[in-house]
Design an enzyme around this catalytic site. Structure first.
Site, PDB file in Angstrom:
ATOM      1  N   LYS A  81       0.838  -1.208   0.000  1.00  0.00           N
ATOM      2  CA  LYS A  81       0.000   0.000   0.000  1.00  0.00           C
ATOM      3  C   LYS A  81       0.868   1.252   0.000  1.00  0.00           C
ATOM      4  O   LYS A  81       0.582   2.226  -0.693  1.00  0.00           O
ATOM      5  CB  LYS A  81      -0.854   0.038   1.264  1.00  0.00           C
ATOM      6  CG  LYS A  81      -2.007  -0.906   1.322  1.00  0.00           C
ATOM      7  CD  LYS A  81      -2.714  -0.541   2.611  1.00  0.00           C
ATOM      8  CE  LYS A  81      -3.893  -1.307   2.971  1.00  0.00           C
ATOM      9  NZ  LYS A  81      -4.444  -0.894   4.265  1.00  0.00           N
ATOM     10  N   LYS A  89      -3.313  -0.193 -12.577  1.00  0.00           N
ATOM     11  CA  LYS A  89      -4.154  -0.518 -11.419  1.00  0.00           C
ATOM     12  C   LYS A  89      -4.556   0.771 -10.685  1.00  0.00           C
ATOM     13  O   LYS A  89      -5.728   0.968 -10.382  1.00  0.00           O
ATOM     14  CB  LYS A  89      -3.418  -1.471 -10.464  1.00  0.00           C
ATOM     15  CG  LYS A  89      -4.264  -1.805  -9.243  1.00  0.00           C
ATOM     16  CD  LYS A  89      -3.553  -2.650  -8.195  1.00  0.00           C
ATOM     17  CE  LYS A  89      -4.368  -2.675  -6.909  1.00  0.00           C
ATOM     18  NZ  LYS A  89      -3.712  -3.300  -5.770  1.00  0.00           N
ATOM     19  N   GLY A 143      -2.153  -9.078  -2.363  1.00  0.00           N
ATOM     20  CA  GLY A 143      -3.434  -9.549  -1.831  1.00  0.00           C
ATOM     21  C   GLY A 143      -4.212 -10.367  -2.846  1.00  0.00           C
ATOM     22  O   GLY A 143      -3.690 -11.315  -3.435  1.00  0.00           O
ATOM     23  N   TYR A 144      -5.451  -9.976  -3.077  1.00  0.00           N
ATOM     24  CA  TYR A 144      -6.356 -10.735  -3.950  1.00  0.00           C
ATOM     25  C   TYR A 144      -6.240 -10.317  -5.423  1.00  0.00           C
ATOM     26  O   TYR A 144      -7.064 -10.742  -6.238  1.00  0.00           O
ATOM     27  CB  TYR A 144      -7.802 -10.519  -3.485  1.00  0.00           C
ATOM     28  CG  TYR A 144      -8.091 -10.993  -2.071  1.00  0.00           C
ATOM     29  CD1 TYR A 144      -8.575 -12.279  -1.830  1.00  0.00           C
ATOM     30  CD2 TYR A 144      -7.899 -10.155  -0.976  1.00  0.00           C
ATOM     31  CE1 TYR A 144      -8.861 -12.715  -0.533  1.00  0.00           C
ATOM     32  CE2 TYR A 144      -8.177 -10.573   0.329  1.00  0.00           C
ATOM     33  CZ  TYR A 144      -8.652 -11.853   0.539  1.00  0.00           C
ATOM     34  OH  TYR A 144      -8.925 -12.272   1.819  1.00  0.00           O
ATOM     35  N   ASP A 203      -8.303   1.582   5.036  1.00  0.00           N
ATOM     36  CA  ASP A 203      -8.675   0.204   5.294  1.00  0.00           C
ATOM     37  C   ASP A 203      -9.482  -0.265   4.095  1.00  0.00           C
ATOM     38  O   ASP A 203     -10.331   0.472   3.576  1.00  0.00           O
ATOM     39  CB  ASP A 203      -9.483   0.048   6.588  1.00  0.00           C
ATOM     40  CG  ASP A 203      -9.378  -1.383   7.107  1.00  0.00           C
ATOM     41  OD1 ASP A 203      -8.250  -1.832   7.400  1.00  0.00           O
ATOM     42  OD2 ASP A 203     -10.407  -2.066   7.201  1.00  0.00           O
ATOM     43  N   HIS A 223      -9.892   0.932  -6.345  1.00  0.00           N
ATOM     44  CA  HIS A 223     -10.505   1.426  -5.119  1.00  0.00           C
ATOM     45  C   HIS A 223      -9.585   2.420  -4.401  1.00  0.00           C
ATOM     46  O   HIS A 223      -9.974   3.524  -4.082  1.00  0.00           O
ATOM     47  CB  HIS A 223     -10.792   0.208  -4.222  1.00  0.00           C
ATOM     48  CG  HIS A 223      -9.648  -0.769  -4.175  1.00  0.00           C
ATOM     49  ND1 HIS A 223      -9.233  -1.444  -5.292  1.00  0.00           N
ATOM     50  CD2 HIS A 223      -8.796  -1.126  -3.187  1.00  0.00           C
ATOM     51  CE1 HIS A 223      -8.183  -2.196  -4.977  1.00  0.00           C
ATOM     52  NE2 HIS A 223      -7.893  -2.012  -3.710  1.00  0.00           N
TER      53      HIS A 223
HETATM   54  P1  ITT Z   1      -2.663  -1.917   7.252  1.00  0.00           P
HETATM   55  O1  ITT Z   1      -3.848  -2.219   8.126  1.00  0.00           O
HETATM   56  O2  ITT Z   1      -1.366  -1.921   7.980  1.00  0.00           O
HETATM   57  O3  ITT Z   1      -2.838  -0.684   6.423  1.00  0.00           O
HETATM   58  P2  ITT Z   1      -3.470  -4.392   5.904  1.00  0.00           P
HETATM   59  O4  ITT Z   1      -2.715  -5.313   5.000  1.00  0.00           O
HETATM   60  O5  ITT Z   1      -4.021  -4.936   7.174  1.00  0.00           O
HETATM   61  O6  ITT Z   1      -2.540  -3.113   6.163  1.00  0.00           O
HETATM   62  P3  ITT Z   1      -6.193  -3.798   5.021  1.00  0.00           P
HETATM   63  O7  ITT Z   1      -6.726  -4.273   6.333  1.00  0.00           O
HETATM   64  O8  ITT Z   1      -6.647  -2.501   4.496  1.00  0.00           O
HETATM   65  O9  ITT Z   1      -4.607  -3.773   5.030  1.00  0.00           O
HETATM   66  O10 ITT Z   1      -6.474  -4.837   3.871  1.00  0.00           O
HETATM   67  C1  ITT Z   1      -6.899  -6.122   4.142  1.00  0.00           C
HETATM   68  C2  ITT Z   1      -6.430  -7.066   3.085  1.00  0.00           C
HETATM   69  O11 ITT Z   1      -7.150  -6.826   1.885  1.00  0.00           O
HETATM   70  C3  ITT Z   1      -4.966  -6.981   2.694  1.00  0.00           C
HETATM   71  O12 ITT Z   1      -4.138  -7.693   3.572  1.00  0.00           O
HETATM   72  C4  ITT Z   1      -5.003  -7.622   1.316  1.00  0.00           C
HETATM   73  O13 ITT Z   1      -5.049  -9.037   1.413  1.00  0.00           O
HETATM   74  C5  ITT Z   1      -6.335  -7.143   0.788  1.00  0.00           C
HETATM   75  N1  ITT Z   1      -6.153  -5.942  -0.044  1.00  0.00           N
HETATM   76  C6  ITT Z   1      -6.127  -4.649   0.370  1.00  0.00           C
HETATM   77  N2  ITT Z   1      -5.912  -3.832  -0.671  1.00  0.00           N
HETATM   78  C7  ITT Z   1      -5.814  -4.637  -1.770  1.00  0.00           C
HETATM   79  C8  ITT Z   1      -5.581  -4.407  -3.133  1.00  0.00           C
HETATM   80  O14 ITT Z   1      -5.389  -3.184  -3.608  1.00  0.00           O
HETATM   81  N3  ITT Z   1      -5.533  -5.450  -3.957  1.00  0.00           N
HETATM   82  C9  ITT Z   1      -5.715  -6.704  -3.503  1.00  0.00           C
HETATM   83  N4  ITT Z   1      -5.910  -7.024  -2.224  1.00  0.00           N
HETATM   84  C10 ITT Z   1      -5.963  -5.994  -1.364  1.00  0.00           C
END
Ligand code: ITT
Length: 197
Positions: free
Chosen positions: A13, A174, A152-153, A69, A179
């Site tokens: 991120k 992207k 992530g996904y 988040d 989002h």
């Molecule tokens: P912080 O809370 O430290 O910011 P985090 O990894 O816990 O980091 P989130 O709770 O916002 O972040 O995100 C939850 C999960 O959603 C993250 O671990 C990824 O698996 C997925 N995710 C978030 N943003 C994504 C993206 O842009 N593309 C794909 N998966 C994503």
């Protein structure tokens, strides 16, 4: 260039944000401000968790900051993983497990019922005020992984407005439709009006 703290521990991120805000803001990480805390994300909504992270940094470290988040909402799974996206497979931040669980649960579900969206909530705390911004992108969950980009996904999510998965896109592609890109566009627009004052 003005400094701004991004309250995240997620390196992916952070690098997306640094690219989006390049030339406008110097984005500092939690590590940059000496914060190694495991900030509790206990709220039932992504908006609530974004608020917890931003308030934590303001209260404990004194910095104006923003947090993000994000959740992946899959309609056939009643909106799951949603706020549980990070540890859906049982282990925090294990993307392979997370994707495997989603693919398993959607096994046999036809493409037209695999609708989903990524939603990002951003909370900004600045000059004693709190502001919120949202971004989302609609798409479908693919039946297998495509590409190794993003995080992530991303390999199993195809936005409806593109012809490939997030995992197959360059970071620029992207960020343009994602989002997070959309939520951050609202944040940076707001910040630019503030800077003008
Ligand atoms: P912080 O809370 O430290 O910011 P985090 O990894 O816990 O980091 P989130 O709770 O916002 O972040 O995100 C939850 C999960 O959603 C993250 O671990 C990824 O698996 C997925 N995710 C978030 N943003 C994504 C993206 O842009 N593309 C794909 N998966 C994503």
């Amino acid at each position: 260039m003005k400094d701004i703290v991004f309250a995240t521990n997620n390196e992916h991120k952070l690098s997306e944000l640094r690219q989006i805000m390049a030339g406008k803001y110097n984005v500092l990480s939690l590590a940059d401000i000496g914060c190694n805390d495991d900030i509790p994300e206990t709220a039932p909504t992504i908006e609530g968790n974004a608020m917890i992270k931003a308030q934590w940094v303001k209260e404990h470290y004194g910095y104006d900051c923003f947090s993000d988040d994000t959740g992946l909402e899959i309609d056939a799974l009643n909106g799951e993983p949603g706020v549980h996206s990070a540890r859906y497979g049982g282990v925090a931040h294990d993307s392979e497990r997370n994707m495997n669980k989603v693919l398993r649960l959607l096994d046999g579900v036809p493409m037209e019922q695999r609708t989903a969206r990524f939603r990002t909530a951003i909370v900004l705390i600045m000059d004693g005020e709190t502001h919120q911004f949202e971004g989302k992108v609609e798409g479908h969950i693919l039946t297998e992984r495509h590409g190794a980009g993003g995080f992530g996904y991303d390999p199993i999510f195809k936005p409806d407005e593109a012809d490939c998965a997030f995992g197959e896109m360059s970071p620029e592609q992207k960020n343009r439709i994602s989002h997070r890109g959309r939520a951050v566009a609202k944040l940076t627009e707001f910040l630019s009006t503030r800077q003008a004052h």
